[in-house]
Design an enzyme around this catalytic site. Structure first.
Site, PDB file in Angstrom:
ATOM      1  CG  ASP A   1      -1.698   1.197   1.444  1.00 35.61           C
ATOM      2  OD1 ASP A   1      -2.330   1.631   0.460  1.00 35.61           O
ATOM      3  OD2 ASP A   1      -1.707   1.749   2.554  1.00 35.61           O
ATOM      4  CG  ASP A  16      -1.866   7.559   0.506  1.00 40.57           C
ATOM      5  OD1 ASP A  16      -2.604   8.544   0.472  1.00 40.57           O
ATOM      6  OD2 ASP A  16      -1.163   7.210  -0.473  1.00 40.57           O
TER       7      ASP A  16
END
Length: 406
Positions: A193, A195
């Site tokens: 991922d 953020d």
């Protein structure tokens, strides 16, 4: 009549001891059935399973004096051999313990936890560099790490998981249990991922702050967290608030994004070790491409910011990268490259990453929300991203033979 014996020889390590002991076993007409040897803190321990009709108890201690070893000989009973055979069938686990510093109290708690679950500690080895375990390391160091090799059937996996999390929080350490299977040292793909995983920010919040709509976007995020909106609904609403944002702020935001600690070191080694790396993000391709150019990710998959006449339109370009699509893309990469799903690693921090973490052979919740930590297979909440190298089984001495790429 032949009898089986275990020969245990210990002493100050020096060259030639294995050869000398082997010569003594040959003189005693021994058949060598198994052998183990290791050195720790300058002391060698050599163990051999042998079979002979001669009197080893009389011969080996005298021979041991010659090459500086204390030799003990124990006859092996049929009951012992049966027990060994049963133990050899037990599942084997790897328990990784890491933190900036490790104390004797943590060691005691980990030992008690494994005993409570009926697990036998076969071996403990240091993965971190040769420095004091109980002393905090320098900021650029990867901290202290011990790897425990365990055997046995876990009595209550749910309770064990809860206690691992509780112990981790109590002592501010990372404790992770995984099967000691073939795939652990043969992972090929690592998906991240973006953020709050690769960067210490949520990009959509930074965009909203620059556009003066942060409170409105935060309110939508809060509604999503309460379950009033799903990811796609909340994403569309938040995007609509960005309508009119000047494109010129994107570069400034990208260049100011703080990287997660340990990311640059991790990526340098992953590239040298031949892993394929991918960003699978519900964020935006503009910022994923920036990280790709800076750190060398092999591929990125994220949402597009629709820009027209130098302004963000607030429109959403399909398909939206949500939890289901992240997991699907991980599976597609694995299939495209011809790998086994167990050769994939996924790293993320939010509920939107759980499907991706479950689809990988190794799913790691990184500095994650409590819900994600409880549901993911492994959790890292104290160390930086380079702690992933320890979970993959690499020691500081392994990595010292490489020069990480930048």
């Amino acid at each position: 009549m032949s009898q089986r014996f275990v020969v245990r020889a210990t002493g100050a390590a020096r060259p030639g001891q294995t050869a000398a002991l082997g010569t003594a076993l040959v003189s005693a007409n021994c058949r060598l059935l198994d052998l183990s040897q290791h050195v720790a803190f300058g002391e060698v321990t050599l163990e051999a399973l042998v079979e002979t009709a001669d009197d080893l108890g009389a011969m080996l201690p005298t021979a041991g004096d010659v090459f500086g070893l204390d030799c003990r000989v124990e006859a092996v009973s049929a009951k012992s051999e049966t027990l060994w055979a049963d133990v050899a069938k037990d599942p084997v686990w790897i328990l990784t313990l890491m933190a900036p510093a490790l104390s004797a109290e943590v060691m005691a708690e980990v030992g008690a936890l494994t005993a409570e679950q009926g697990l036998t500690i076969q071996q403990v080895r240091r993965l971190s560099a040769e420095s004091r375990l109980d002393a905090a390391n320098s900021p650029g160091d990867a901290g202290a790490c011990l790897e425990w090799r365990l055997s046995g059937a876990v009595r209550d996996s749910t309770l064990l998981r809860e206690k691992i999390l509780a112990l981790s929080e109590r002592f501010a350490v990372d404790l992770a249990l995984q099967p000691a299977d073939l795939w652990r040292r043969h992972r090929r793909l690592i998906c991240f991922d973006m953020d709050s995983t690769l960067i210490q920010a949520e990009v959509i919040d930074e965009l909203a702050r620059r556009h003066g709509v942060y409170d409105e976007v935060a309110a939508i995020t809060e509604r999503a967290m309460r379950g009033e909106l799903d990811f796609q609904q909340s994403f569309r609403e938040r995007m609509s608030k960005l309508e009119g944002l000047d494109e010129s702020v994107l570069a400034d935001i990208a260049e100011s994004l703080p990287l997660m600690p340990g990311l640059e070191r991790l990526m340098g080694y992953l590239k040298r070790l031949g892993y394929r790396t991918a960003i699978l993000s519900g964020g935006f391709t503009y910022f994923a491409r920036y990280l790709q150019a800076r750190l060398g990710f092999d591929e990125i998959h994220a949402n597009e910011l629709v820009i027209r006449d130098g302004r963000v339109t607030g429109e959403v370009q399909e398909p939206i990268i949500d939890a289901e699509r992240k997991a699907m893309m991980l599976k597609q990469i694995v299939e495209r490259e011809g790998w086994d799903p167990d050769q994939a690693v996924a790293v993320g921090d939010g509920a939107n990453d759980l499907e991706m973490l479950a689809a990988a052979g190794l799913g790691v919740a990184f500095h994650a929300k409590p819900l994600v930590r409880r549901q993911a297979a492994l959790s890292v909440s104290v160390m930086g991203l380079d702690g992933l190298l320890y979970l993959l089984g690499y020691s500081a001495s392994d990595l010292a033979t490489l020069s990480p790429e930048h």
